[in-house]
Design an enzyme around this catalytic site. Structure first.
Site, PDB file in Angstrom:
ATOM      1  N   ARG A   1       0.849  -1.181   0.000  1.00  0.00           N
ATOM      2  CA  ARG A   1       0.000   0.000   0.000  1.00  0.00           C
ATOM      3  C   ARG A   1       0.887   1.234   0.000  1.00  0.00           C
ATOM      4  NH1 ARG A   1       1.814   1.678   4.125  1.00  0.00           N
ATOM      5  NH2 ARG A   1       0.663   3.614   3.883  1.00  0.00           N
TER       6      ARG A   1
ATOM      7  N   ASP B   1      -2.138  10.782  -2.196  1.00  0.00           N
ATOM      8  CA  ASP B   1      -2.514   9.713  -3.131  1.00  0.00           C
ATOM      9  C   ASP B   1      -2.854  10.262  -4.514  1.00  0.00           C
ATOM     10  OD1 ASP B   1      -2.902   8.360  -0.400  1.00  0.00           O
ATOM     11  OD2 ASP B   1      -2.975   6.747  -1.883  1.00  0.00           O
TER      12      ASP B   1
ATOM     13  N   ASN C   1      -5.558  12.427   0.369  1.00  0.00           N
ATOM     14  CA  ASN C   1      -4.663  11.590   1.184  1.00  0.00           C
ATOM     15  C   ASN C   1      -5.527  10.856   2.207  1.00  0.00           C
ATOM     16  OD1 ASN C   1      -1.943  10.715   1.833  1.00  0.00           O
ATOM     17  ND2 ASN C   1      -2.195  11.832   3.742  1.00  0.00           N
ATOM     18  N   LYS C   2      -4.903  10.027   3.009  1.00  0.00           N
ATOM     19  CA  LYS C   2      -5.625   9.198   3.978  1.00  0.00           C
ATOM     20  C   LYS C   2      -6.649  10.002   4.766  1.00  0.00           C
ATOM     21  CE  LYS C   2      -5.412   5.685   4.433  1.00  0.00           C
ATOM     22  NZ  LYS C   2      -6.330   4.805   3.706  1.00  0.00           N
TER      23      LYS C   2
HETATM   24  O1  MRU Z   1      -4.761   3.226   2.150  1.00  0.00           O
HETATM   25  P1  MRU Z   1      -3.266   3.413   2.135  1.00  0.00           P
HETATM   26  O2  MRU Z   1      -2.607   2.863   3.348  1.00  0.00           O
HETATM   27  O3  MRU Z   1      -2.653   2.930   0.851  1.00  0.00           O
HETATM   28  O4  MRU Z   1      -3.090   4.996   2.188  1.00  0.00           O
HETATM   29  C1  MRU Z   1      -1.810   5.530   2.122  1.00  0.00           C
HETATM   30  C2  MRU Z   1      -1.785   7.002   2.293  1.00  0.00           C
HETATM   31  O5  MRU Z   1      -2.810   7.650   2.402  1.00  0.00           O
HETATM   32  C3  MRU Z   1      -0.472   7.659   2.221  1.00  0.00           C
HETATM   33  O6  MRU Z   1      -0.455   8.817   3.008  1.00  0.00           O
HETATM   34  C4  MRU Z   1      -0.213   8.057   0.761  1.00  0.00           C
HETATM   35  O7  MRU Z   1      -0.318   6.962  -0.089  1.00  0.00           O
HETATM   36  C5  MRU Z   1       1.093   8.674   0.586  1.00  0.00           C
HETATM   37  S1  MRU Z   1       2.365   7.470   0.808  1.00  0.00           S
HETATM   38  C6  MRU Z   1       3.755   8.284   0.588  1.00  0.00           C
END
Ligand code: MRU
Length: 330
Positions: free
Chosen positions: A46, A219, A229-230
């Site tokens: 991920r 993302d 982002n998350k």
């Molecule tokens: O759902 P995930 O764990 O893939 O989400 C990841 C994130 O939101 C990260 O902050 C994002 O991908 C940036 S990683 C450098």
């Protein structure tokens, strides 16, 4: 994750299963596209940049084992709709083809470029921080998410190695606890001074004056700078704005999506209700019948972002021209 050559038991993509961290370090060897697609969907691998590299190797794998690079790209890209790097990595390798050998070489190049991009982001970002800054971060943006030293976490790591990090505050990042399980793990391994907080404690932390800067990954970054982002990231941006604290997004240019004019054009991934009703499947937190709304990402408006750090430098508001220039420079 890494590519396995035939001499190492491949061709395959080996994925460290992040759903088991920090208790167990176990890998899944993906020899076919359905196995790799499941690993992506279930977050064994991920983080947007790592997904870009995974997609790239996945397309080479599809070309090698099925003779179907196009099918592999379509299947893999569909697993995580918000992380733009995934489809980008697939497309980069498809465009390099035809032929599995050429595609694999392209995936290896993309992997190496991504690692170099992390180093550059670390340098550019660390230069923005004040002396011994106390940094708050969300989700996981380190090696696990990016392959290299990371994006936002790479900045933290660079500052720490230069002797210039005050403290790292780690949001636990409900529902899947990427902060608690993965960022705290990476910080522990590197001996970076850090503390874990529940997501709801961020307001109190700002009010106590204990945050000098927020560093997050991305993302997908729309053309105007709106950033997905998350989920929980936008909350931190509002808090940072209210408390006059710098809010930095750190992401490689592969995360910029010029086709998305603004945040409204970003497809947000919604995930299973059980992620919220349980604590990563271990403990039941809510009645099985309780309805849930579970967006995996939120969008931080560009107006709340102090700067966007890419491997090609720091982009300041208004973001439109700077992001377009950075994205086109590749
Ligand atoms: O759902 P995930 O764990 O893939 O989400 C990841 C994130 O939101 C990260 O902050 C994002 O991908 C940036 S990683 C450098």
């Amino acid at each position: 994750m890494r590519w396995l050559d035939p001499g190492e038991g491949g061709p395959a993509v080996e994925v460290l299963d992040q759903t088991l961290l920090p208790q167990h370090r176990r890998s899944v060897v993906c020899r076919d596209i359905p196995t790799l697609a499941e690993a992506i969907r279930s977050l064994r691998v991920r983080g947007a940049p790592a997904l870009g590299v995974t997609g790239a190797y996945g397309v080479a794998l599809g070309a090698l084992v099925d003779g179907d690079a196009q099918g592999a790209a379509a299947t893999l890209s569909a697993q995580r709709p918000t992380a733009v790097n995934l489809g980008w990595g697939c497309r980069q390798v498809l465009a390099a083809g035809p032929g599995p050998a050429v595609m694999l070489a392209a995936a290896r190049r993309l992997d190496a470029d991504n690692t170099a991009a992390c180093q550059a982001m670390g340098r550019h970002g660390a230069a923005l921080l004040g002396d011994h800054a106390k940094v708050l971060t969300h989700c996981n943006t380190g090696t696990l998410a990016c392959q290299g030293i990371g994006s936002a976490f790479g900045v933290v790591r660079t500052a720490f190695e230069a002797g210039n990090l005050g403290h790292l505050w780690v949001d636990e990042t409900r529902p899947l606890l990427q902060g608690a399980r993965l960022t705290a793990y990476e910080a522990s391994v590197l001996d970076i001074p850090h503390s874990l907080i529940v997501d709801g404690a961020a307001g109190a932390l700002f009010a106590a004056g204990r945050v000098d800067a927020v560093l997050v990954g991305a993302d997908r970054i729309a053309a105007n700078g709106d950033t997905a982002n998350k989920v929980g990231t936008a909350t931190l941006a509002v808090l940072a704005h209210h408390h006059d604290v710098a809010f930095y997004v750190v992401a490689p240019t592969s995360t910029i999506d010029p086709a998305a004019a603004d945040g409204a054009a970003i497809d947000i991934e919604y995930r299973d209700a059980e992620e919220v009703r349980t604590a990563v499947g271990i403990a039941v937190l809510a009645p099985a019948t309780t309805p849930v709304w579970n967006p995996a990402f939120d969008v931080t408006p560009a107006a709340l972002i102090t700067a966007i750090v890419t491997e090609r430098g720091v982009v300041r508001p208004p973001f439109q021209t700077g992001l377009a220039t950075a994205a086109a420079a590749g």
